[in-house]
Design an enzyme around this catalytic site. Structure first.
Site, PDB file in Angstrom:
ATOM      1  NE  ARG A   1      19.257   0.378   0.834  1.00  0.00           N
ATOM      2  CZ  ARG A   1      18.616   1.501   1.125  1.00  0.00           C
ATOM      3  NH1 ARG A   1      19.235   2.480   1.772  1.00  0.00           N
ATOM      4  NH2 ARG A   1      17.359   1.653   0.770  1.00  0.00           N
TER       5      ARG A   1
ATOM      6  NE  ARG B   1      -0.807   1.341   9.913  1.00  0.00           N
ATOM      7  CZ  ARG B   1       0.402   0.978  10.328  1.00  0.00           C
ATOM      8  NH1 ARG B   1       0.588   0.696  11.610  1.00  0.00           N
ATOM      9  NH2 ARG B   1       1.423   0.885   9.487  1.00  0.00           N
ATOM     10  CB  SER B   2      -3.455  -1.441   4.908  1.00  0.00           C
ATOM     11  OG  SER B   2      -3.048  -0.197   5.342  1.00  0.00           O
TER      12      SER B   2
ATOM     13  CG  HIS C   1      15.596  11.754  -4.890  1.00  0.00           C
ATOM     14  ND1 HIS C   1      14.426  12.269  -4.405  1.00  0.00           N
ATOM     15  CD2 HIS C   1      15.880  10.674  -4.109  1.00  0.00           C
ATOM     16  CE1 HIS C   1      14.009  11.534  -3.378  1.00  0.00           C
ATOM     17  NE2 HIS C   1      14.872  10.556  -3.183  1.00  0.00           N
TER      18      HIS C   1
ATOM     19  CE  LYS D   1      19.718   5.246   5.028  1.00  0.00           C
ATOM     20  NZ  LYS D   1      18.301   5.429   4.756  1.00  0.00           N
TER      21      LYS D   1
ATOM     22  CD  GLN E   1      17.954  12.775  -0.960  1.00  0.00           C
ATOM     23  OE1 GLN E   1      19.130  12.834  -0.635  1.00  0.00           O
ATOM     24  NE2 GLN E   1      17.135  11.852  -0.490  1.00  0.00           N
TER      25      GLN E   1
ATOM     26  CB  THR F   1      -0.915   0.047   1.244  1.00  0.00           C
ATOM     27  OG1 THR F   1      -0.074  -0.179   2.390  1.00  0.00           O
ATOM     28  CG2 THR F   1      -1.997  -1.007   1.205  1.00  0.00           C
ATOM     29  N   GLY F   2       2.184   1.108   0.127  1.00  0.00           N
ATOM     30  CA  GLY F   2       3.072   2.265   0.272  1.00  0.00           C
ATOM     31  C   GLY F   2       3.505   2.848  -1.059  1.00  0.00           C
TER      32      GLY F   2
ATOM     33  CB  SER G   1       7.518  10.579  -3.533  1.00  0.00           C
ATOM     34  OG  SER G   1       8.586  10.735  -4.441  1.00  0.00           O
TER      35      SER G   1
ATOM     36  CB  CYS H   1      16.009   6.505  -3.910  1.00  0.00           C
ATOM     37  SG  CYS H   1      15.764   7.405  -2.379  1.00  0.00           S
TER      38      CYS H   1
HETATM   39  N1  LIG Z   1      10.111   6.288  -1.122  1.00  0.00           N
HETATM   40  C1  LIG Z   1      11.245   6.081  -1.771  1.00  0.00           C
HETATM   41  O1  LIG Z   1      11.603   6.783  -2.758  1.00  0.00           O
HETATM   42  C2  LIG Z   1      12.140   4.964  -1.342  1.00  0.00           C
HETATM   43  C3  LIG Z   1      13.229   4.629  -2.150  1.00  0.00           C
HETATM   44  C4  LIG Z   1      14.064   3.577  -1.783  1.00  0.00           C
HETATM   45  C5  LIG Z   1      13.794   2.897  -0.615  1.00  0.00           C
HETATM   46  N2  LIG Z   1      12.741   3.229   0.168  1.00  0.00           N
HETATM   47  C6  LIG Z   1      12.503   2.443   1.397  1.00  0.00           C
HETATM   48  O2  LIG Z   1      11.337   1.650   1.209  1.00  0.00           O
HETATM   49  C7  LIG Z   1      10.627   1.516   2.455  1.00  0.00           C
HETATM   50  C8  LIG Z   1       9.174   1.943   2.255  1.00  0.00           C
HETATM   51  O3  LIG Z   1       9.142   3.275   1.816  1.00  0.00           O
HETATM   52  P1  LIG Z   1       7.805   3.976   1.263  1.00  0.00           P
HETATM   53  O4  LIG Z   1       8.262   5.298   0.794  1.00  0.00           O
HETATM   54  O5  LIG Z   1       7.067   3.086   0.340  1.00  0.00           O
HETATM   55  O6  LIG Z   1       6.960   4.151   2.635  1.00  0.00           O
HETATM   56  P2  LIG Z   1       5.369   4.296   2.834  1.00  0.00           P
HETATM   57  O7  LIG Z   1       4.751   4.959   1.666  1.00  0.00           O
HETATM   58  O8  LIG Z   1       5.209   4.912   4.173  1.00  0.00           O
HETATM   59  O9  LIG Z   1       4.840   2.776   2.881  1.00  0.00           O
HETATM   60  C9  LIG Z   1       5.151   1.895   3.925  1.00  0.00           C
HETATM   61  C10 LIG Z   1       4.520   0.535   3.646  1.00  0.00           C
HETATM   62  O10 LIG Z   1       4.937  -0.394   4.655  1.00  0.00           O
HETATM   63  C11 LIG Z   1       3.782  -1.062   5.165  1.00  0.00           C
HETATM   64  N3  LIG Z   1       4.006  -1.516   6.537  1.00  0.00           N
HETATM   65  C12 LIG Z   1       4.253  -0.754   7.621  1.00  0.00           C
HETATM   66  N4  LIG Z   1       4.375  -1.551   8.718  1.00  0.00           N
HETATM   67  C13 LIG Z   1       4.211  -2.837   8.288  1.00  0.00           C
HETATM   68  C14 LIG Z   1       4.206  -4.087   8.940  1.00  0.00           C
HETATM   69  N5  LIG Z   1       4.413  -4.200  10.249  1.00  0.00           N
HETATM   70  N6  LIG Z   1       3.985  -5.212   8.188  1.00  0.00           N
HETATM   71  C15 LIG Z   1       3.780  -5.112   6.852  1.00  0.00           C
HETATM   72  N7  LIG Z   1       3.756  -3.932   6.176  1.00  0.00           N
HETATM   73  C16 LIG Z   1       3.969  -2.805   6.894  1.00  0.00           C
HETATM   74  C17 LIG Z   1       2.691  -0.025   5.052  1.00  0.00           C
HETATM   75  O11 LIG Z   1       1.418  -0.658   5.131  1.00  0.00           O
HETATM   76  P3  LIG Z   1       0.135   0.068   5.822  1.00  0.00           P
HETATM   77  O12 LIG Z   1      -0.693   0.585   4.667  1.00  0.00           O
HETATM   78  O13 LIG Z   1      -0.556  -1.089   6.486  1.00  0.00           O
HETATM   79  O14 LIG Z   1       0.591   1.118   6.743  1.00  0.00           O
HETATM   80  C18 LIG Z   1       2.995   0.532   3.667  1.00  0.00           C
HETATM   81  O15 LIG Z   1       2.531  -0.362   2.678  1.00  0.00           O
HETATM   82  C19 LIG Z   1      11.409   2.337   3.470  1.00  0.00           C
HETATM   83  O16 LIG Z   1      12.279   1.472   4.181  1.00  0.00           O
HETATM   84  C20 LIG Z   1      12.214   3.308   2.615  1.00  0.00           C
HETATM   85  O17 LIG Z   1      13.416   3.691   3.238  1.00  0.00           O
HETATM   86  C21 LIG Z   1      11.895   4.244  -0.176  1.00  0.00           C
END
Ligand SMILES: NC(=O)c1ccc[n+]([C@@H]2O[C@H](COP(=O)([O-])OP(=O)(O)OC[C@H]3O[C@@H](n4cnc5c(N)ncnc54)[C@H](OP(=O)(O)O)[C@@H]3O)[C@@H](O)[C@H]2O)c1
Length: 351
Positions: free
Chosen positions: A101, A41-42, A245, A215, A157, A13-14, A160, A130
């Protein structure tokens, strides 16, 4: 031969997870079934996949059985706990969080740059940060051709990169300011609307560099197979941009490399588009990078203050090549090289 993999998407969902679902539907990894996971939650939420919808379930000992590949992006704490359990249950995990990582038993892979590193996996392959991802895609051809002695990276950056809450916060704060109201900050320490924050992530244990800056410095060396002899300094800033970014890279090479040679080298490299005609207003922009898988590079020019040094402007979509696309490309690489699954006798890396 496989009739397609059963692929888990953790964090579906994220911001990253929903992009993984889009990219999986677009590309050619053989997929028999997609199983999306979210937090409790979701659970039950239906997320779009390949023109239809699939229902999210929570992670449990039972729900993780029978998966071949898991693409995980639910934060470091979830990956720390669940990646080894998923490996034990027989899946290979491509992890998007920072948790694994720098682990010495976990390869950190960009398929265009260091595909051979994937062969050493013991169940977990990490996807780079990223900002590091797009920077290293652009720098790897220069590293191979002319060597790199020093990199100074300054980043701009998008929100998102923090996730879907940060996108909502930028939108709400922008509206508040335009309506004459005070912006309310929750995700970041200060309002991000109409602002620039010289802080991406946190200052940990008294360090005067942020965890994001650390990082960029450490992961760049790991992916390129370089040691401390590759000198790097990074400053990461958050800007009020939704997606994409931007990185200003000042690159000192070992051997001379002219801007013209650099342009040719990058134009011939995989995953890069050179956009470099500044007099015509042609250079990389986040709005141009959003939705694309390539890294855009432009403003390639000499640094007049130092020998053998170039400046480059590098822009990429943090959710696609910076996260989802690379994760799916890693899965494709594992498939093509017969590396899906956990090597016999290998124990999952320990947290
Ligand atoms: N955003 C970027 O550009 C980017 C790039 C590279 C890496 N990342 C990494 O990717 C990860 C996620 O980032 P995001 O930006 O996608 O965050 P986000 O939009 O906040 O999404 C977080 C996701 O994790 C789920 N989640 C949270 N707690 C959980 C649990 N206990 N069990 C299963 N699922 C759970 C959430 O589900 P719910 O809907 O249930 O809350 C949601 O689907 C982070 O570690 C981030 O550092 C992000």
């Amino acid at each position: 031969m496989t009739d397609g993999y059963r692929v888990g998407v953790v964090g579906a969902t994220g911001a990253v997870g929903s992009t993984i679902l889009e990219v999986l539907a677009e590309r050619s990894l053989p997929v028999r079934e997609v199983v999306p996971f979210s937090s409790e939650r979701s659970a039950g939420t239906r997320v779009p996949f390949a023109g239809g919808e699939v229902e999210c379930r929570p992670l449990s000992g039972e729900s993780i059985q029978g998966l071949d590949i898991v693409l995980s992006s639910a934060g470091g704490a979830v990956s720390a706990e669940w990646a080894p359990r998923l490996v034990e249950a027989g899946a290979v995990v491509v992890d998007n969080t920072s948790f694994w990582r720098m682990h010495e038993e976990v390869p950190l892979v960009i398929p265009e740059v260091n595909p051979d590193d994937a062969a050493g996996h013991r169940g977990i392959v990490a996807n780079p940060n990223c900002t590091t991802m797009q920077t290293v895609v652009a720098l790897a051809p220069i590293w191979r051709e002319a060597g790199i002695e020093r990199l100074v990276a300054s980043t701009y950056q998008s929100v998102s990169g923090t996730g879907r809450n940060a996108v909502e916060e930028l939108n709400a704060q922008s509206k508040a300011v335009l309506d004459g109201d005070a912006p309310h900050a929750e995700v970041y320490p200060h309002p991000i609307a109409f602002n620039v924050l010289p802080q991406v992530e946190t200052f940990k244990d008294g360090d005067d560099y942020t965890t994001e800056e650390r990082k960029v410095m450490a992961e760049t060396r790991k992916i390129l197979g370089a040691g401390e002899e590759l000198r790097i300094s990074a400053t990461c800033a958050r800007v009020p941009v939704i997606a994409g970014h931007s990185v200003s890279a000042n690159v000192q090479t070992r051997d001379p490399l002219s801007p013209e040679q650099c342009r040719e080298l990058l134009a011939a490299a995989p995953g890069i588009v050179v956009m470099d005609d500044p007099a015509q207003g042609i250079y990389p922009l986040p709005t141009a990078a959003a939705g694309r898988d390539e890294v855009l590079v432009g403003r390639i020019r000499r640094d007049p203050s130092q020998e053998n040094t170039l400046n480059l402007w590098i822009v990429g979509d943090n959710l696609r090549k910076g996260a989802a696309t690379n994760a799916v490309q890693v899965a494709e690489l594992l498939h093509e090289r017969g590396l899906v699954g956990v090597p016999e006798g290998a124990a999952a890396p320990a947290a």
